[in-house]
Enzyme design. Sequence first.
Site, PDB file in Angstrom:
ATOM      1  N   PRO A 114      42.922  42.401  44.541  1.00 12.82           N
ATOM      2  CA  PRO A 114      42.091  41.901  43.445  1.00 12.82           C
ATOM      3  C   PRO A 114      42.480  40.483  43.025  1.00 12.82           C
ATOM      4  O   PRO A 114      43.527  39.967  43.422  1.00 12.82           O
ATOM      5  CB  PRO A 114      42.394  42.891  42.324  1.00 12.82           C
ATOM      6  N   ASN A 117      45.579  40.483  39.810  1.00  9.94           N
ATOM      7  CA  ASN A 117      47.006  40.566  40.177  1.00  9.94           C
ATOM      8  C   ASN A 117      47.142  40.278  41.671  1.00  9.94           C
ATOM      9  O   ASN A 117      47.594  41.131  42.439  1.00  9.94           O
ATOM     10  CB  ASN A 117      47.557  41.960  39.862  1.00  9.94           C
ATOM     11  N   CYS A 248      45.469  46.430  34.699  1.00 10.75           N
ATOM     12  CA  CYS A 248      44.479  47.436  34.288  1.00 10.75           C
ATOM     13  C   CYS A 248      45.085  48.553  33.462  1.00 10.75           C
ATOM     14  O   CYS A 248      44.346  49.351  32.869  1.00 10.75           O
ATOM     15  CB  CYS A 248      43.746  47.997  35.504  1.00 10.75           C
ATOM     16  N   GLU A 338      36.749  48.193  28.675  1.00 11.06           N
ATOM     17  CA  GLU A 338      37.941  47.526  29.202  1.00 11.06           C
ATOM     18  C   GLU A 338      37.715  46.022  29.135  1.00 11.06           C
ATOM     19  O   GLU A 338      36.723  45.517  29.661  1.00 11.06           O
ATOM     20  CB  GLU A 338      38.206  47.955  30.649  1.00 11.06           C
TER      21      GLU A 338
END
Length: 585
Positions: A114, A117, A248, A338
């Site tokens: 991703p 990170n 996350c 989120e």
Amino acid sequence: MSADKDLISVQQARDLVEAAHRAQTELVRLDQARIDRICEAMAKAALRESPRVAAMAVEETGYGIPADKQEKNRFAAEDVWNYFKNLRTVGVVSESKDVVEIASPRGVVAGIIPSTNPTSTAIFKILIAIKSRNAIVLSPHPSAARSINETAKNMREAGVKEGLPAEAIGCMTTATIEGTEALMKHKQTAVILATGGIGLVRAAYSSGKPAFGVGPGNVPVFIERSADVPKAVQDILTGKCFDNGTICASEQAIVVDAPIEMAVREQFKLQGGYFISQSEADQLARIVATPQRSLNSAIVGKSVEVIANLAGISVPPGTRCIMADVGGVGREFPLSMEKLSPILAFYVEDGIERGAARCNQVLHYGGMGHTAGVHTRSREAAVRYGGEMPASRITVNTPTTHGAIGFSTALPPSMTLGCGSWGGNVTSDNVSPLHLMDIKRVAFETRPVASKRPAAAAQVTAMPSQPRAASRPAAPAATAASTPKVSREEIASIVDRFLANRQTESAPLPPAPAPAVSAPTREAANVGSNASSQSPNGRKAIDFVSEDDVRRAIQKGEKIYVGPKTIITPSARDIGDPAEVFAKT
């Protein structure tokens, strides 16, 4: 131009997988010592280069804080490696009298990386793949391709110097959706490690290959009335603000037990949280979510100042986190999603039952199976809360960001966190090298199966054209002189004693006639459970020694006395010889 880029990406994926598959045939032949030297060298290289690639990642993506990205790199290169460095991943990895476990690599791993990170996830996935003797091909997020490729190059070069096949680590330079799908679906791809958005994870699971996909984490945290409020607030802000909230597992919503609401609000204000008004919250919501109610990537990993300017609101100097009272959970309340940035939703509920119910709602809105947190002085309350959460990790009295990945808890350290069946994932574990191995189990009979037609001993007669004496060449004199002779009767006696001992431990069976030997006394000289024979010097020699026997002897500081007829398993000898456990009778 886009079509050309897709074609390039697809071809690159194919080439890298085929090269990695060739390297896999060499990698699988390496012994444990060589694998560990390779991984040690790669971990040291990743640690050495962590400040540089961390800065590259922030510059390239615009997400996070360089110092925090460097710490994530250090965690992946040092803490993860130190935790797994002594794990056996080659050949026989566990052994008892009844079951021998043998590890096999899965093959080529497709590692999806991703943008939030990038370098730390690349370090982590490369290390756990090579540790378990798997080649790996990385598909970087397009916005982080440069820093991910640089990380892979650093580790590859270090590994090659210790004997790693160069093509065992590949990384796409042109990564598109089509190229990533080609990587995941390639016939030589054995397993997928997918970290990213829900669409990517679903694509991994629909590829037809075994996949460890990890989804988003809309993490709620309940502050129960018995909590140490100053520490709870400190932990929450530490986790939420680390790398501007890009992990996350970072806190997304705070649910406060009603009796301590004012104390919690005051602590947030004292420690850098700023509560905005309802009108300001509405302005913030418009830039957090897109019209389709998905997260606006423009605010991901950004600082409080940048987000406030985008929303057109002002915050006091020194503000660490924007706090907003939210009236509910779901599409009508964008701040309940989120946010991957220093923004926290704030709720108040009376009692653990209602608090847990609100946290459950938050998890159902985009965080199922991931992580939840609780702050309490009551162990009973923590376990009760955990039992209500559809989450794979429930952290207690610690930042969820650090607790979920195993930094501040006893969980296995990992940058890939499974969400279980709640999140549509195949595992709820913190993913590790163990998930990238197939384990073969050689299982010996422990309970004879009764048969109505018992086996009959066959009569063996020598063929007239091949006299019995000529069928076996005589052993060389040197071998005959150096190897103790064990008769068939003695072997049969050993087996009979071993089986007789096993029968006493298993379900009742008709007793077999026991051999005429005296029962051995259990002492330091006889740590095994099997029978032993008396030697001239008075010590008793064990007939059979397993890995478990050796481990028990090491723990107790005892010796295992062996003789020329003692059967010692290879794994028992591997552990026992360096520890000088064996003594001759």
